[in-house]
Motif scaffolding. Sequence first.
Motif, PDB file in Angstrom:
ATOM      1  N   PRO A  87       0.810  -1.227   0.000  1.00  0.00           N
ATOM      2  CA  PRO A  87       0.000   0.000   0.000  1.00  0.00           C
ATOM      3  C   PRO A  87       0.839   1.271   0.000  1.00  0.00           C
ATOM      4  O   PRO A  87       0.426   2.278  -0.590  1.00  0.00           O
ATOM      5  N   GLU A  88       1.994   1.234   0.620  1.00  0.00           N
ATOM      6  CA  GLU A  88       2.841   2.438   0.658  1.00  0.00           C
ATOM      7  C   GLU A  88       3.465   2.771  -0.691  1.00  0.00           C
ATOM      8  O   GLU A  88       4.081   3.833  -0.838  1.00  0.00           O
ATOM      9  N   ASP A  89       3.312   1.875  -1.663  1.00  0.00           N
ATOM     10  CA  ASP A  89       3.772   2.163  -3.022  1.00  0.00           C
ATOM     11  C   ASP A  89       2.736   2.952  -3.816  1.00  0.00           C
ATOM     12  O   ASP A  89       3.004   3.377  -4.952  1.00  0.00           O
ATOM     13  N   THR A  90       1.558   3.150  -3.248  1.00  0.00           N
ATOM     14  CA  THR A  90       0.513   3.903  -3.928  1.00  0.00           C
ATOM     15  C   THR A  90       0.962   5.336  -4.183  1.00  0.00           C
ATOM     16  O   THR A  90       1.376   6.044  -3.264  1.00  0.00           O
ATOM     17  N   ALA A  91       0.896   5.737  -5.440  1.00  0.00           N
ATOM     18  CA  ALA A  91       1.355   7.069  -5.836  1.00  0.00           C
ATOM     19  C   ALA A  91       1.104   7.255  -7.322  1.00  0.00           C
ATOM     20  O   ALA A  91       0.762   6.297  -8.031  1.00  0.00           O
ATOM     21  N   VAL A  92       1.300   8.480  -7.770  1.00  0.00           N
ATOM     22  CA  VAL A  92       1.395   8.736  -9.204  1.00  0.00           C
ATOM     23  C   VAL A  92       2.865   8.578  -9.586  1.00  0.00           C
ATOM     24  O   VAL A  92       3.737   9.198  -8.961  1.00  0.00           O
ATOM     25  N   TYR A  93       3.139   7.763 -10.567  1.00  0.00           N
ATOM     26  CA  TYR A  93       4.503   7.488 -11.002  1.00  0.00           C
ATOM     27  C   TYR A  93       4.799   8.285 -12.271  1.00  0.00           C
ATOM     28  O   TYR A  93       4.015   8.272 -13.226  1.00  0.00           O
ATOM     29  N   TYR A  94       5.949   8.963 -12.257  1.00  0.00           N
ATOM     30  CA  TYR A  94       6.352   9.825 -13.368  1.00  0.00           C
ATOM     31  C   TYR A  94       7.667   9.320 -13.962  1.00  0.00           C
ATOM     32  O   TYR A  94       8.603   8.971 -13.235  1.00  0.00           O
ATOM     33  N   CYS A  95       7.726   9.367 -15.272  1.00  0.00           N
ATOM     34  CA  CYS A  95       8.952   9.076 -15.985  1.00  0.00           C
ATOM     35  C   CYS A  95       9.718  10.385 -16.191  1.00  0.00           C
ATOM     36  O   CYS A  95       9.114  11.440 -16.423  1.00  0.00           O
ATOM     37  N   ASN A  96      11.027  10.287 -16.119  1.00  0.00           N
ATOM     38  CA  ASN A  96      11.884  11.462 -16.293  1.00  0.00           C
ATOM     39  C   ASN A  96      13.043  11.118 -17.209  1.00  0.00           C
ATOM     40  O   ASN A  96      13.586  10.015 -17.146  1.00  0.00           O
ATOM     41  N   ALA A  97      13.424  12.079 -18.042  1.00  0.00           N
ATOM     42  CA  ALA A  97      14.588  11.875 -18.905  1.00  0.00           C
ATOM     43  C   ALA A  97      15.210  13.221 -19.230  1.00  0.00           C
ATOM     44  O   ALA A  97      14.502  14.220 -19.387  1.00  0.00           O
ATOM     45  N   ARG A  98      16.530  13.222 -19.305  1.00  0.00           N
ATOM     46  CA  ARG A  98      17.254  14.408 -19.755  1.00  0.00           C
ATOM     47  C   ARG A  98      17.661  14.163 -21.208  1.00  0.00           C
ATOM     48  O   ARG A  98      18.369  13.191 -21.493  1.00  0.00           O
ATOM     49  N   ILE A  99      17.224  15.073 -22.076  1.00  0.00           N
ATOM     50  CA  ILE A  99      17.304  14.825 -23.515  1.00  0.00           C
ATOM     51  C   ILE A  99      17.955  15.998 -24.225  1.00  0.00           C
ATOM     52  O   ILE A  99      17.601  17.155 -23.973  1.00  0.00           O
ATOM     53  N   ALA A 100      18.900  15.666 -25.093  1.00  0.00           N
ATOM     54  CA  ALA A 100      19.462  16.655 -26.015  1.00  0.00           C
ATOM     55  C   ALA A 100      18.837  16.423 -27.386  1.00  0.00           C
ATOM     56  O   ALA A 100      18.812  15.290 -27.870  1.00  0.00           O
ATOM     57  N   GLY A 114       2.451  11.161 -15.969  1.00  0.00           N
ATOM     58  CA  GLY A 114       2.163  10.431 -14.739  1.00  0.00           C
ATOM     59  C   GLY A 114       1.144   9.331 -14.945  1.00  0.00           C
ATOM     60  O   GLY A 114       0.238   9.447 -15.779  1.00  0.00           O
ATOM     61  N   THR A 115       1.311   8.257 -14.187  1.00  0.00           N
ATOM     62  CA  THR A 115       0.361   7.147 -14.224  1.00  0.00           C
ATOM     63  C   THR A 115       0.098   6.686 -12.789  1.00  0.00           C
ATOM     64  O   THR A 115       1.024   6.548 -11.993  1.00  0.00           O
ATOM     65  N   GLN A 116      -1.167   6.498 -12.471  1.00  0.00           N
ATOM     66  CA  GLN A 116      -1.557   6.169 -11.105  1.00  0.00           C
ATOM     67  C   GLN A 116      -1.334   4.684 -10.810  1.00  0.00           C
ATOM     68  O   GLN A 116      -1.732   3.811 -11.592  1.00  0.00           O
ATOM     69  N   VAL A 117      -0.707   4.432  -9.677  1.00  0.00           N
ATOM     70  CA  VAL A 117      -0.559   3.077  -9.157  1.00  0.00           C
ATOM     71  C   VAL A 117      -1.222   3.033  -7.790  1.00  0.00           C
ATOM     72  O   VAL A 117      -0.879   3.824  -6.903  1.00  0.00           O
TER      73      VAL A 117
END
Length: 121
Positions: A87-100, A114-117
């Motif tokens: 249950p403590e993993d419940t959150a909105v999960y976001y992907c991140n990337a640094r892009i040139a 974001g995607t809800q888990v």
Amino acid sequence: QVRLVESGGGSVQPGGSLKLSCEVSGNIFSISPMGWYRQAPGKQRDVVAIITLNGESSYIDAVRGRFTISRDIAKNTTYLQMNSLQPEDTAVYYCNARIASAPYTDYVNYWGQGTQVTVSS
């Protein structure tokens, strides 16, 4: 234009598994470390896992041994396999990337939408 599109979130019972995907598209020359972050209600967004261009990965203590980050460079996609969810993993999960977007240009920080888990019984 650069886009990060996440998929794979949902609702599971404790002990279940989910696999998140994040595909990067658009004007891409190079992607440096990619990562997954999460934000629970009322809390700040925190890093969960990071993977470098050569495949080195790192995790926060709370998910180490349960989550696995991976990367398909040819597909500009990163994944987060999440097992033994709690249950403590419940959150909105976001992907991140640094892009040139071109040679000799600065890397810019990009986020997915974001995607809800949700983990509950």
